[in-house]
Design a protein around this motif. Sequence first.
Motif, mmCIF file in Angstrom:
data_model
loop_
_atom_site.group_PDB
_atom_site.id
_atom_site.type_symbol
_atom_site.label_atom_id
_atom_site.label_comp_id
_atom_site.label_asym_id
_atom_site.label_seq_id
_atom_site.Cartn_x
_atom_site.Cartn_y
_atom_site.Cartn_z
ATOM 1 N N ASP A 378 -23.617 78.449 -1.567
ATOM 2 C CA ASP A 378 -23.249 77.879 -2.863
ATOM 3 C C ASP A 378 -21.851 78.319 -3.295
ATOM 4 N N LEU A 379 -21.497 79.566 -2.990
ATOM 5 C CA LEU A 379 -20.160 80.066 -3.342
ATOM 6 C C LEU A 379 -19.076 79.340 -2.545
ATOM 7 N N ILE A 380 -19.324 79.141 -1.264
ATOM 8 C CA ILE A 380 -18.342 78.420 -0.439
ATOM 9 C C ILE A 380 -18.221 76.971 -0.905
ATOM 10 N N LYS A 381 -19.359 76.351 -1.243
ATOM 11 C CA LYS A 381 -19.329 74.978 -1.772
ATOM 12 C C LYS A 381 -18.517 74.924 -3.064
ATOM 13 N N LEU A 382 -18.715 75.914 -3.921
ATOM 14 C CA LEU A 382 -17.994 75.980 -5.195
ATOM 15 C C LEU A 382 -16.490 75.966 -4.947
ATOM 16 N N PHE A 383 -16.034 76.774 -3.979
ATOM 17 C CA PHE A 383 -14.601 76.816 -3.666
ATOM 18 C C PHE A 383 -14.135 75.493 -3.072
ATOM 19 N N ARG A 384 -14.893 74.945 -2.135
ATOM 20 C CA ARG A 384 -14.464 73.724 -1.432
ATOM 21 C C ARG A 384 -14.429 72.500 -2.336
ATOM 22 N N MET A 440 -13.671 83.686 2.662
ATOM 23 C CA MET A 440 -14.112 85.051 2.967
ATOM 24 C C MET A 440 -14.241 85.881 1.696
ATOM 25 N N ILE A 441 -13.346 85.674 0.753
ATOM 26 C CA ILE A 441 -13.446 86.396 -0.526
ATOM 27 C C ILE A 441 -14.711 85.969 -1.270
ATOM 28 N N TYR A 442 -14.953 84.680 -1.328
ATOM 29 C CA TYR A 442 -16.101 84.149 -2.069
ATOM 30 C C TYR A 442 -17.429 84.566 -1.433
ATOM 31 N N SER A 443 -17.504 84.550 -0.106
ATOM 32 C CA SER A 443 -18.796 84.769 0.569
ATOM 33 C C SER A 443 -18.959 86.161 1.177
ATOM 34 N N ASN A 444 -17.854 86.889 1.324
ATOM 35 C CA ASN A 444 -17.829 88.200 2.000
ATOM 36 C C ASN A 444 -18.276 88.079 3.462
ATOM 37 N N ARG A 445 -18.052 86.926 4.072
ATOM 38 C CA ARG A 445 -18.324 86.713 5.483
ATOM 39 C C ARG A 445 -17.014 86.748 6.264
ATOM 40 N N ILE A 446 -17.056 87.353 7.460
ATOM 41 C CA ILE A 446 -15.847 87.434 8.279
ATOM 42 C C ILE A 446 -15.722 86.144 9.080
ATOM 43 N N ILE A 447 -14.912 85.223 8.584
ATOM 44 C CA ILE A 447 -14.689 83.945 9.254
ATOM 45 C C ILE A 447 -13.546 84.076 10.254
ATOM 46 N N ASN A 448 -12.525 84.823 9.860
ATOM 47 C CA ASN A 448 -11.370 85.066 10.723
ATOM 48 C C ASN A 448 -11.042 86.563 10.683
ATOM 49 N N PRO A 449 -11.405 87.309 11.726
ATOM 50 C CA PRO A 449 -11.234 88.772 11.710
ATOM 51 C C PRO A 449 -9.810 89.238 11.411
ATOM 52 N N LYS A 450 -8.814 88.528 11.930
ATOM 53 C CA LYS A 450 -7.413 88.937 11.703
ATOM 54 C C LYS A 450 -7.031 88.810 10.239
ATOM 55 N N LEU A 451 -7.400 87.675 9.638
ATOM 56 C CA LEU A 451 -7.095 87.476 8.215
ATOM 57 C C LEU A 451 -7.914 88.421 7.345
ATOM 58 N N TYR A 452 -9.160 88.672 7.761
ATOM 59 C CA TYR A 452 -10.020 89.570 6.986
ATOM 60 C C TYR A 452 -9.427 90.973 6.896
ATOM 61 N N SER A 453 -8.787 91.403 7.978
ATOM 62 C CA SER A 453 -8.180 92.750 7.979
ATOM 63 C C SER A 453 -7.077 92.862 6.933
ATOM 64 N N GLU A 454 -6.459 91.733 6.579
ATOM 65 C CA GLU A 454 -5.379 91.742 5.583
ATOM 66 C C GLU A 454 -5.900 91.816 4.148
ATOM 67 N N ILE A 455 -7.119 91.342 3.933
ATOM 68 C CA ILE A 455 -7.650 91.332 2.561
ATOM 69 C C ILE A 455 -8.726 92.378 2.333
ATOM 70 N N LYS A 456 -9.145 93.043 3.388
ATOM 71 C CA LYS A 456 -10.282 93.968 3.295
ATOM 72 C C LYS A 456 -10.073 95.039 2.225
ATOM 73 N N GLU A 457 -8.847 95.549 2.104
ATOM 74 C CA GLU A 457 -8.576 96.651 1.169
ATOM 75 C C GLU A 457 -8.493 96.211 -0.286
ATOM 76 N N ILE A 458 -8.352 94.914 -0.529
ATOM 77 C CA ILE A 458 -8.212 94.477 -1.930
ATOM 78 C C ILE A 458 -9.505 93.870 -2.482
ATOM 79 N N ILE A 459 -10.524 93.694 -1.616
ATOM 80 C CA ILE A 459 -11.785 93.129 -2.090
ATOM 81 C C ILE A 459 -12.914 94.155 -1.966
ATOM 82 N N ASN A 460 -14.019 93.878 -2.640
ATOM 83 C CA ASN A 460 -15.206 94.735 -2.540
ATOM 84 C C ASN A 460 -15.941 94.401 -1.245
ATOM 85 N N SER A 461 -15.348 94.818 -0.120
ATOM 86 C CA SER A 461 -15.852 94.409 1.190
ATOM 87 C C SER A 461 -17.201 95.030 1.530
ATOM 88 N N ASN A 462 -17.510 96.171 0.928
ATOM 89 C CA ASN A 462 -18.782 96.843 1.242
ATOM 90 C C ASN A 462 -19.925 96.439 0.317
#
Length: 600
Positions: A378-384, A440-462
């Motif tokens: 639902d979160l991904i749908k909301l964004f799309r 990835m921000i909306y769902s906290n799912r790793i869709i693209n590992p390289k891009l995720y590494s760039e945003i991991k520190e600014i989001i509540n990844s855990n």
Amino acid sequence: MNEIIFFGENQYPKLIENEPYSIIKPIQFKFENENENENEKQIKQISTGSFSIIFLFENGKAIEYLRYSKQNPEEIQIEDIQKVTVGSRNEAILTIEGNVFAKGEYINPKNPNQFINISSLIEDINDRIIQDIVSGCFSIYLLTSNHNAYGIGLNENGQLGFDSKTIEKTEKPILMMKNVSKIFSGSSSRHVFLLNLNQELFGCGWNQYGQLGLGESREETKIQKLTKIQKIPKGKIIDIQGGNTHSVMLIENENPKRKLYSCGDYRYNGFEKISYQCKRKFTEIKSSLFENDNILEISVGCDHTLILTTNSKLIGFGWNFYGELGTGDKEDQSIPIQIELPKLRFNENISNYHVSCGENKSFLYYSPFSHLSNLEEDLIKLFRRKEFCNISFKTENGEIIEAHKLILKYRLKDYGNQIEKLQEIISNKSIKESNQIFEMIYSNRIINPKLYSEIKEIINSNEKIEETIKRIYLNENENEKDFIIERKEKQYKFPKLILIMRSELYRGMFLSVTEDKSNKVTDYSELSDESFQILEYWIYSNQIKDGIRVKYKIIDEIKRGIDYFQLNQTNPNLFDLLIKQFNNQISKLNLKLKSKSKLK
């Protein structure tokens, strides 16, 4: 975090050392040094065929066990993998970027053990982004982002949709059909099903045992062009899996209740061997084992089938020569039988378990990453959908991407400071990369590992996404909870955005053009306050609140409430969870009564 249970043929390839050729009861499987590298070994998917098994991990890497290799397991030298699929004589890898690498004797005959990029061989250069892959026995099927279906490999039974006299095999993907929403086949299957965007089902390939479900009028051994299957059960097709000589279909009707249908070889199709005749159309399999249960998932091997239900039952039928049904013997089972499992580590999260059958092999494994929950969906749908957005970002080429402040406020670690950092990251990305970042921000799912590494520190990844949305529920900020649902007993305050995201009823209401700009609506659902509160908590958290005592009346009301508010019920299903809790309460009550009678 892993739990992998294995049973069946343990020789080609050898998976577990010091265990017999046939493992006839389910046993635990672990990788070497798994405890030391637990984070690196988190399973996302297992795919198995005749000669190989591929384990895909959450970090986008994969390993394979090969039939004749002396170096098992071997790491697959492809990065950022999102899906794997194994056939009898082929393997295919789908990357996050939408490329497909494959190998096999009918894919790359000159070097069958080497992966090649088969998506790059599609003639139309604008149709080379692949969104799904499926393996057949000797063929591989590709579904592109333009909803076109392609096939590559062997076509001896017309399983690519062409006359085998004209095209016996192809080393380049050929267009099978346009406007396709889903492809279904199986690792030992020489037939295939295509579901179009209008939910019409077509099939082609080997049909000697009626495994295409075309009915008594079509008894040809080979169906060499895509043919519409007329008499299919009513409801939404969740899955179809083909074995060698049978097919199994999972249908969801309006209840929402899932039903199981099959066709094909009488030895393996799930029906009693009374007439010794094949079922040439899809026929419902009825069993007391799942009559009052709901089916989560199915998997079909060469000649056996496994079924996983919401009450943690693993059920199987079919061929059992190697113990692939896990019943403790090698007797075939013509009708469904329950399989005794070791105690599951994550039994409370049964919807995160998955089944995978290959030729003579079976797996049950835990992977919270395989499917999106309905909240993540639902979160991904909301964004799309780009509806009700109130913040925008610019990509490197100046394209505008819109998002929702409320979601970003709770997903970013420190909204005030990190929103600028996010804008900076987006300003250096393409539109495609930016969309992946926001999903990835909306769902906290790793869709693209390289891009995720760039945003991991600014989001509540855990933080699980359910916990994030639950924080919105607990926050009493009047500016956020800007909409009131008025009931007889009391008023309930929601953020409009949460209602839009979770309920198609309210989304439609807010999208409709109306002069009424009120932030209040009267609820006409006729639910009791007790039932409404269960739904309220579910909307935010995907969970049932601790301490809730489930009554039969509530279950019936919730069923009506799900339909009334039009809630996404794919994974998990609130109705199923309530049934499960209700049954647990009954069991506990029976134990108490037995205990009291003994004391007397």
